[in-house]
Structures are given as structure tokens and as C-alpha cells.
Design a protein around this motif. Structure first.
Motif, short mmCIF file in Angstrom:
data_model
loop_
_atom_site.label_atom_id
_atom_site.label_comp_id
_atom_site.label_asym_id
_atom_site.label_seq_id
_atom_site.Cartn_x
_atom_site.Cartn_y
_atom_site.Cartn_z
N ASN A 29 -6.92 65.37 22.39
CA ASN A 29 -7.87 64.27 22.21
C ASN A 29 -7.60 63.27 23.34
OD1 ASN A 29 -9.31 62.04 21.48
ND2 ASN A 29 -8.77 62.16 19.31
N VAL A 30 -8.53 63.14 24.27
CA VAL A 30 -8.26 62.33 25.47
C VAL A 30 -8.23 60.83 25.16
CG1 VAL A 30 -9.12 64.01 27.12
CG2 VAL A 30 -10.70 62.36 26.15
N LEU A 31 -8.72 60.42 23.97
CA LEU A 31 -8.71 59.00 23.64
C LEU A 31 -7.30 58.50 23.34
CD1 LEU A 31 -11.88 58.57 21.41
CD2 LEU A 31 -11.62 58.06 23.83
N ASN A 32 -6.54 59.32 22.60
CA ASN A 32 -5.19 58.86 22.23
C ASN A 32 -4.09 59.84 22.67
OD1 ASN A 32 -5.64 60.96 20.53
ND2 ASN A 32 -5.67 59.75 18.64
N PHE B 287 -25.42 68.79 27.44
CA PHE B 287 -26.14 67.53 27.39
C PHE B 287 -25.80 66.90 26.04
CE2 PHE B 287 -30.73 65.58 27.95
CZ PHE B 287 -30.17 64.31 27.88
N VAL B 288 -24.73 66.10 26.03
CA VAL B 288 -24.22 65.51 24.78
C VAL B 288 -24.41 64.00 24.85
CG1 VAL B 288 -22.18 65.23 23.32
CG2 VAL B 288 -22.54 67.38 24.52
N GLY B 289 -25.13 63.44 23.88
CA GLY B 289 -25.40 62.00 23.91
C GLY B 289 -26.21 61.67 25.15
N ASN B 290 -25.67 60.77 25.99
CA ASN B 290 -26.38 60.49 27.25
C ASN B 290 -25.58 61.01 28.45
OD1 ASN B 290 -24.38 58.57 27.00
ND2 ASN B 290 -25.48 57.04 28.19
N GLN B 291 -24.69 62.00 28.18
CA GLN B 291 -23.88 62.60 29.25
C GLN B 291 -24.37 64.02 29.56
OE1 GLN B 291 -21.10 61.59 31.05
NE2 GLN B 291 -21.36 59.53 30.25
N GLU C 167 -14.97 71.88 26.16
CA GLU C 167 -14.93 70.41 26.03
C GLU C 167 -16.11 69.92 25.21
OE1 GLU C 167 -14.80 68.82 29.96
OE2 GLU C 167 -12.79 69.56 30.36
N TRP C 168 -15.86 68.89 24.41
CA TRP C 168 -16.93 68.23 23.66
C TRP C 168 -16.49 66.80 23.38
CZ3 TRP C 168 -17.36 66.19 18.59
CH2 TRP C 168 -18.66 65.86 18.20
N LYS C 169 -17.29 65.85 23.86
CA LYS C 169 -16.96 64.42 23.72
C LYS C 169 -15.52 64.17 24.17
CE LYS C 169 -20.65 63.10 20.68
NZ LYS C 169 -21.09 62.54 19.43
N ASN C 170 -14.65 63.70 23.25
CA ASN C 170 -13.29 63.36 23.67
C ASN C 170 -12.27 64.47 23.41
OD1 ASN C 170 -14.12 62.60 21.03
ND2 ASN C 170 -12.09 61.78 20.66
N PHE C 171 -12.75 65.68 23.09
CA PHE C 171 -11.82 66.79 22.81
C PHE C 171 -11.85 67.82 23.92
CE2 PHE C 171 -12.78 65.09 18.59
CZ PHE C 171 -11.49 64.94 18.09
N GLN C 172 -10.66 68.33 24.22
CA GLN C 172 -10.55 69.42 25.20
C GLN C 172 -9.69 70.51 24.57
OE1 GLN C 172 -8.08 68.97 28.77
NE2 GLN C 172 -9.90 69.43 29.94
N THR D 19 -13.40 68.81 13.85
CA THR D 19 -12.65 67.98 14.81
C THR D 19 -11.92 66.84 14.10
OG1 THR D 19 -14.67 66.75 15.23
CG2 THR D 19 -14.13 68.48 16.80
N ASN D 20 -12.28 66.59 12.84
CA ASN D 20 -11.56 65.54 12.07
C ASN D 20 -10.24 66.05 11.53
OD1 ASN D 20 -13.89 64.06 12.41
ND2 ASN D 20 -14.81 64.89 10.55
N ASN D 21 -10.11 67.38 11.40
CA ASN D 21 -8.91 67.93 10.79
C ASN D 21 -8.61 69.30 11.39
OD1 ASN D 21 -6.92 68.93 9.20
ND2 ASN D 21 -8.06 68.84 7.29
#
Length: 768
Positions: A313-316, A557-561, A295-300, A351-353
Motif C-alpha cells: 500500500n503506497v500510502l502507508n 482509466f481509474v477515477g481521473n487517472q 496496480e490499482w489506486k494505492n495498491f501494488q 483490498t480492505n482485508n
């Protein structure tokens, strides 16, 4: 597949697709997983009942074989047999009275250990000559394993586990491990952890000091086999009709109930993607490790089959399927890239493509570790360490003496944009540091050495190369930080905390977090220890961490998560304040006014303390004054004000260094600028009498000043002079304070004039 007629006692892989099995029907059978074919290699004599099999290790120093060529087979007639791949018995050796219950090659292939029903542990040479009888017990020894360095042997004795070094007279470690007879042990060379299983129906995980890390619930039946995956991240457990896959901390990923009878022996394939089990009903059971998740940010990303991954992509809720030509061995998802290694190739996805990966061929086969940084990633395989850019270009391949790539893991290696750090295995107090771009040792080529063994290392990810820091935990569980750049001068290694079990740097700014005892601690600006150690406690964030129970581990520890995994496998996400990261960003781009505005908006002492340290580190004393005033450090505000009034740039610089405790550097700056009196004076102010006199004598100036201040100091405390040097020079010298004051005033005037003349020179230079 065709199976054996009787129970299968042992199995062993030659390559990732080929396995040998031995059974009580005296047959040795070869299984080819690519073609699903089996072939009988050889039928052993009727009096040989095989018990244990171990292939000779592949990598032997420089001479590498692509696959194992021979194996040792132990049997019930008290012998062990050295057998070639084609089935020819090269040698049979009388080894024990009663059955030889286990035989194991050490990692280098230079020695063989056997154990038997007679309770003896024997060491043999590569050719089968007896070297020594290591120990003798009154009970049968059922299982044996080599220590990671091949210097120690772990074996069972009833309910006890014993670690015995090969060196005579060395300390033997022994402890009661189970409530029933112990049937199987395994010791992993990468994580240095021990597995044991017994007739008390439990399996347990221990560290190499015999401390319990995990204790399973009792099962229905005896646990008959346990085995570590080569990389030490997983292990497998076999019992009656039961096969279980577990994480190295003990919790279960999966439980299968195959109809196999007892699984007597488990072997992992070289690449760690599949296992084979020797079953009591004559079958060999094969299992593949799937459903791994990244997992990384919004990707699993999930490994759904051996050659297929699913990206979500958990966002969409968009789902992509990634198909591979060969089976997936290792993968890593970080910094907006997914890196996947198969048995022959490496794929790099952005992750963009997800549709057009970059693909390149691998030099060796099985990759055992992938680590990523923002600009590049590195792969570890049997042959070496390779650093690649995300465009697939080979950047460098660092090497160091005694390099063993098979035992590197995420705790002992760390990568940042410009530096690679590797903990040495032969001397665990040493960290090798390399330049990422060239693969050469960093700086003057010196490695970093510590007074204790180091357990875990981590490089910070952001900021300038010259400021790169490395944090590490030693075996006393103390957390230290030090600078990576080491040019001649010995860098300080400074302690940041105690009882730290796990640590991680943030990927977007240099914030460090760790789990201490029952607290979760975040060091918002660890560099504070180099600037002003007094305010370090004010730059921390702490919260209770008892919810994580024993031995938790920080996963990311990614961003503030921050994501923490508990011992039972549960993932717990945590958020920390986003403001310190914004503060780091402002300071990184020298937006001091914005930084002050942010601190005024947040109204938090921690933020002001961080800003104070950041300002001093970047020599911005105006901001430092505001920040120190906000946290009530009045003495420091006054000192900063006094720095502002100093006549020359060099004096100001020296006093800022003094403020951070860098006395030597301050003195060097003053001496280089020819300000000898000022250099002497700072030593007097710090009561560094010996150095003050040394300087006065060396530059043949202000000797009387030093002696005068020394005399005044002794009179104040009512003491007598005891220093030989001072007594020698004070003899017959009359101290005249008036004269001394005039001299000092002259020095200050001289410095002021020098400063103003250099300033006017600058200005005239600008006019021209």
C-alpha cells in the motif's frame, strides 16, 4: 537434472509439469518438474536425428483429453514420425527429400503441416496421409506456423515471410522480413500477431497483414528461437547463451544469460507460467515467469515467487505477503478486489482485508483470462466462461455457437455490471451480447453486427442497464458507439472518431478516452451523439500525444487517472479534469441546480456543452436552456422555448425527441395520443412529403392541408410537381387557405382542451 549427451533439438510440454525433449543422442527424455526426475522414454534408431517436435492438441471439440497423448517428430532422414506418449512409433512417413525441418498440428488437430530442406510445404491428414503440397520453393523452409483459424499457413523462404491460404487461388501475402535468412516464426491465435527471428540477429513482431509493429536491435548472435505464450501477452526469444522475455509489443521484461550454448527451440507450458529451452550443450533450460505487477489506486501487487505475492500500500508503505498452495497462473486487480487463479483454485481478496481470501475450486485447470466489473468477475478456461460474484458464487456460464475460449482476450471480451460482450472469432463483424445474471443472450437475442471487422470492444461501466453502451474500434481504426439493448428496432451504430488505436471507459462514470493518431481524446459525454450531434466537438477534451510515440496502449482509466504504456514499455500516468465526473454524479442523482452551479464555477464551455446534452437526454429542458445559452446556441434556446409553449405533454415529448433527431419515435408518440394533425405537421416541417401524405391518407384527414403546403413549397422554389401521388390527389381539388387555417386552429384548440381536461381529471382524482 540428467541431461542429453548431444545437443537438444526440440522440447514439448504434455502438462504444466511434464516435458519431453529430443536430442541428437537419439534419446527421448521425459522431465517431471514436480519430482525433479527424468526418465528415458525411448532410444530412436541411430539414423534418426530429431529436429522438431509438436504434441497433438489437447482439446478436440467435445471430447477433451486432460493431456496430450501423442506427438509428431520430424527428423533429418526426410521422415516424420507419429509417436505415442509411451514412446511407441506408431507410424513413420517419407515426407521430404533432405531433412524435415518443422512439423506443426493445426489447432483442431485435423491436419499437419511439414516443411523441409527441399523447399516444399506439405499438408497431411491426422493419420499421416498426404493431402496436398501447398507450395514449392528453391530454398529450404526452416519454420512454419498455422494461422489462428487454421485456414492459412505462414512459412519462411530465405529472407521472406509468406502467408498462404489453404484455398487454391486465394491471395498469397509475401514480404521481405529480415536481412538474413529467417530461422523461426510463430503466429499467436489470441492476438493474431506474428513473430520472426533470423540470421540478421534481430527478432520482429508483425500483424497478420505483414505490417511491422516492432523491430529489435541487432543482437550479438543469430536468434535461433522465438515462441509466443499461449495467451499472447508475452513471448520468449532464444539465442547463444541468451534467453529473453518480451511483452507482445516487443519491449523486454527480462534478459537472462544462461550457459547453454544456442537455444534451438522454446516451448511454453500450457498455463503460460514457464518455458523450456532446448540447448546446444545438451541441457534443457527451465524458466518461470515472475515479478509480474498489478496496480490499482494505492495498491501494488507483485508476484515475487511462483506461489507468493507481495501487496504494497503506497500510502502507508504497509506490506502484506500472500502465500498460495499451488503456483499462480493469472491475476487481476480492480474494483477493490484482487482475483488470483492457481492451477486448482481461485482466490478472491478484498483490498480492505488481505488475510481472509475467499477460496473456491476451479472446474478446469489453466485460467487464460480474468476480467472484473464492479459487482462480479469472470474467468475463462479451456472449458468455458464462468461468471462469479466476489462472494465466490457462480452466477452464470454463457455459451454461444462455435465458442473457442482459448482465443479470448481483454480486447475481444468486455464485462459490465449487467452485460457481457464477446467478439465472435468466426465472423469478426459480430459481437455477442449476454445478460450477466442469467448468461442468456440479451434482449431479443440478436447479436450486434457491423459492416467491418471489429478489433477491440469495451462496455461502459456505470448508469442504468437500459442505457448501457458499447464502444468498439473496427479494422479501419474508426471508433463507434451503440446501445446494447436491442428490442426489435435496429439501434444506430454511430461513429465517434477516426484513427483510434486504443480506448478505455472510466470505472467511476461513463467517460471514454482514446488515443487518436497524435492526439489523446476524452469524450466527456459520449451519449451526446444520440442527443445533439452538433455539440459533440464541444464535449471533447484533446491534448497532444506525440510523447507516446507509435502504437501506445491505454492500460487503465481509474477515477481521473489514465495510464498509457508506450511501445518501449514505459508507463505514463495522466490526469484529466475531475469536474466532468462530478457533473455525471450530479446528473445521475438529478441534482440539476448543483450541476448548473458547478458549471458556473468551472466556467468551461466543455462542461456547459456536456450539461446541455445531459439535460436533453433526461428531458430537463429548463437546465438545457441555461446550458445552451451559455455555449451560444441561440437557435436551440429558441426551439426549447417554443417546446415549452406547446399545449400537451405528448407534443412536448415529441418535440424533445425531434430535437435529438428521433423523428420516428416522435411521430409514434403523437399518433398514439391521437394527435394525427401534429404528426402530419412535423413531417411537413421536415419536408418529408411522402410520409405526410401517407399519414393523411391513412387517417383520412388533412389531405388538403398537405397538398396546400406542398403547393406553397413548390411555388417558393419555382418548381413543378413531379410526384405521381401528389398529382393524382391534387386533381380537381381547390385549395382554400382560410378553411385550412380554421381546421388547424380547431386541432390546436382540441389538443389544448384535451390536455387541460386530463389535467383537471388528475386533480379531481387527487382530491378524492
Amino acid at each position: 537434472m540428467a541431461s542429453h549427451q548431444e545437443l537438444v533439438s526440440c522440447v514439448g510440454w504434455t502438462t504444466a509439469e511434464e516435458l519431453y525433449s529430443c536430442s541428437d543422442d537419439h534419446q527421448i527424455v521425459k522431465w517431471n518438474l514436480l519430482t525433479s526426475e527424468t526418465s528415458h522414454i525411448v532410444k530412436l534408431p541411430d539414423d534418426i536425428y530429431p529436429i522438431d517436435l509438436h504434441w497433438f492438441p489437447k482439446s478436440l471439440g467435445i471430447k477433451k483429453q486432460s493431456q496430450a497423448e501423442s506427438f509428431v517428430l520430424t527428423s533429418s532422414d526426410g521422415k516424420f514420425h507419429l509417436i505415442s506418449k509411451s514412446g511407441r512409433v506408431k507410424k513413420s512417413v517419407e515426407a521430404h527429400c533432405g531433412a524435415v525441418l518443422a512439423g506443426r498440428w493445426n489447432y483442431a488437430g485435423t491436419a499437419l503441416v511439414t516443411v523441409g530442406e527441399d523447399g516444399q510445404i506439405k499438408i497431411w491428414s491426422k493419420t499421416g496421409m498426404l493431402r496436398s503440397t501447398l507450395a514449392q520453393h528453391g530454398t529450404p523452409v526452416y519454420s512454419v506456423a498455422w494461422g489462428p483459424d487454421s485456414e492459412k499457413v505462414l512459412y519462411t523462404a530465405g529472407k521472406q515471410l509468406i502467408i498462404k491460404p489453404l484455398q487454391p487461388n486465394a491471395k498469397v501475402l509475401q514480404w521481405k522480413a529480415h536481412d538474413g535468412i529467417i530461422l523461426k516464426v510463430d503466429w499467436n491465435s489470441v492476438n493474431d500477431l506474428i513473430l520472426s527471428a533470423g540470421e540478421d540477429c534481430k527478432y520482429k513482431v508483425w500483424d497478420s497483414y505483414g505490417r511491422p509493429l516492432y523491430n529489435s536491435q541487432p543482437h550479438e548472435h543469430h536468434i535461433t528461437s522465438v515462441a509466443w505464450a499461449p495467451d499472447g501477452e508475452l513471448f520468449a526469444v532464444g539465442s547463444f547463451h541468451t534467453l529473453r522475455l518480451c511483452d507482445k509489443t516487443g519491449w523486454s521484461y527480462a534478459l537472462e544469460k544462461p550457459n547453454t550454448g544456442s537455444i534451438f527451440n522454446i516451448a511454453w507450458s500450457v498455463d503460460g507460467t514457464q518455458i523450456a529451452g532446448a540447448c546446444g550443450n545438451g541441457h534443457v533450460v527451465f524458466a518461470h515467469v515472475v515479478e509480474q505487477r498489478w496496480e490499482w489506486k494505492n495498491f501494488q501487487v507483485t508476484l515475487t515467487k511462483r506461489r507468493t505475492m507481495q501487496v504494497r500500500n503506497v500510502l502507508n508503505d504497509a506490506v502484506d505477503l500472500l502465500e498460495f498452495r499451488d503456483r499462480v497462473i493469472k491475476a487481476s486487480l480492480n474494483y477493490a478486489h484482487l482475483v488470483v487463479s492457481t492451477s486448482l483454485q481461485c482466490y478472491v481478496f478484498s483490498t480492505n482485508n488481505w488475510n481472509t481470501p475467499l477460496i473456491f475450486d476451479l472446474k478446469e485447470g489453466a485460467v487464460s483470462l480474468i476480467l472484473q466489473a464492479e459487482r462480479h468477475f469472470f474467468l475463462v478456461d479451456g472449458g468455458g466462461i464462468y461468471l462469479y460474484s466476489y462472494e465466490g458464487r457462480l452466477i452464470s456460464s454463457p455459451k454461444f455457437p462455435g465458442m473457442r475460449t482459448d482465443i479470448l482476450n481483454a480486447q475481444t471480451v468486455s464485462l459490465s455490471n449487467d452485460t457481457l460482450a464477446i467478439k465472435d472469432k468466426t465472423d469478426e463483424k459480430i459481437i455477442f451480447l449476454f445478460e450477466a445474471s442469467t448468461g442468456k443472450p440479451l434482449g431479443d437475442g440478436k447479436h450486434l453486427s457491423h459492416k467491418n471487422e471489429i478489433l477491440e470492444i469495451a462496455l461502459d461501466q456505470k448508469g442504468l442497464t437500459n442505457d448501457r453502451k458499447i464502444a468498439f474500434i473496427d479494422k479501419n481504426r474508426d471508433l463507434y458507439i451503440t446501445s446494447v439493448k436491442r428490442f426489435g428496432k435496429e439501434e444506430q451504430i454511430i461513429k465517434l472518431g477516426t484513427m483510434v488505436h486504443t480506448l478505455a471507459w472510466c470505472d467511476t462514470c461513463n467517460i471514454l478516452c482514446g488515443l487518436q493518431d497524435t492526439r489523446f481524446t476524452v469524450w466527456y459525454y459520449p451519449n451526446t451523439v444520440y442527443v445533439d450531434r452538433d455539440i459533440l466537438p464541444k464535449t471533447l477534451y484533446e491534448r497532444d500525444a506525440s510523447e507516446f510515440s507509435k502504437n501506445p496502449h491505454i492500460v487503465s482509466f481509474v477515477g481521473n487517472q489514465v495510464t498509457v504504456r508506450r511501445v518501449d514499455g514505459l508507463l505514463i500516468p495522466m490526469s484529466i479534469s475531475p469536474y466532468p465526473a462530478i457533473l455525471h454524479e450530479y446528473v445521475g442523482s438529478s441534482k440539476w441546480e448543483d450541476a448548473v452551479r458547478l458549471c458556473r464555477f468551472v466556467k468551461d464551455q466543455t462542461m456547459w456543452a456536456c450539461l446541455a446534452a445531459m439535460a436533453v437526454a433526461n428531458r430537463d429542458m429548463t437546465t438545457a436552456e441555461i446550458a445552451y445559452a451559455a455555449i451560444g446556441e441561440i437557435d436551440k434556446v429558441q426551439y426549447i422555448n417554443s417546446i415549452k409553449d406547446l399545449p400537451s405533454k405528448e407534443s412536448k415529448m415529441a418535440h424533445i425527441l425531434l430535437f435529438s433527431g428521433n423523428i420516428q419515435e416522435a411521430e409514434i408518440i403523437l399518433l398514439q395520443a391521437g394527435l394525427v394533425y401534429q404528426a402530419i405537421q412535423i413531417n411537413i416541417n421536415l419536408y418529408n412529403w411522402k410520409r405526410a401524405l401517407e399519414l393523411a391518407l391513412k387517417y383520412k384527414t388533412h389531405i388538403d392541408t398537405v397538398l396546400a403546403y406542398r403547393q406553397k413549397f413548390l411555388e417558393t422554389f419555382g418548381k413543378q410537381e413531379t410526384n405521381e401521388q401528389y398529382l393524382q390527389y391534387a386533381e380537381g381539388l381547390q385549395i382554400d387557405w382560410e378553411k385550412i387555417k380554421v381546421k388547424i386552429q380547431m386541432e390546436i384548440t382540441k389538443e389544448r382542451e384535451r390536455s387541460s381536461s386530463s389535467q383537471s381529471n388528475k386533480n379531481t382524482g387527487l382530491k378524492h
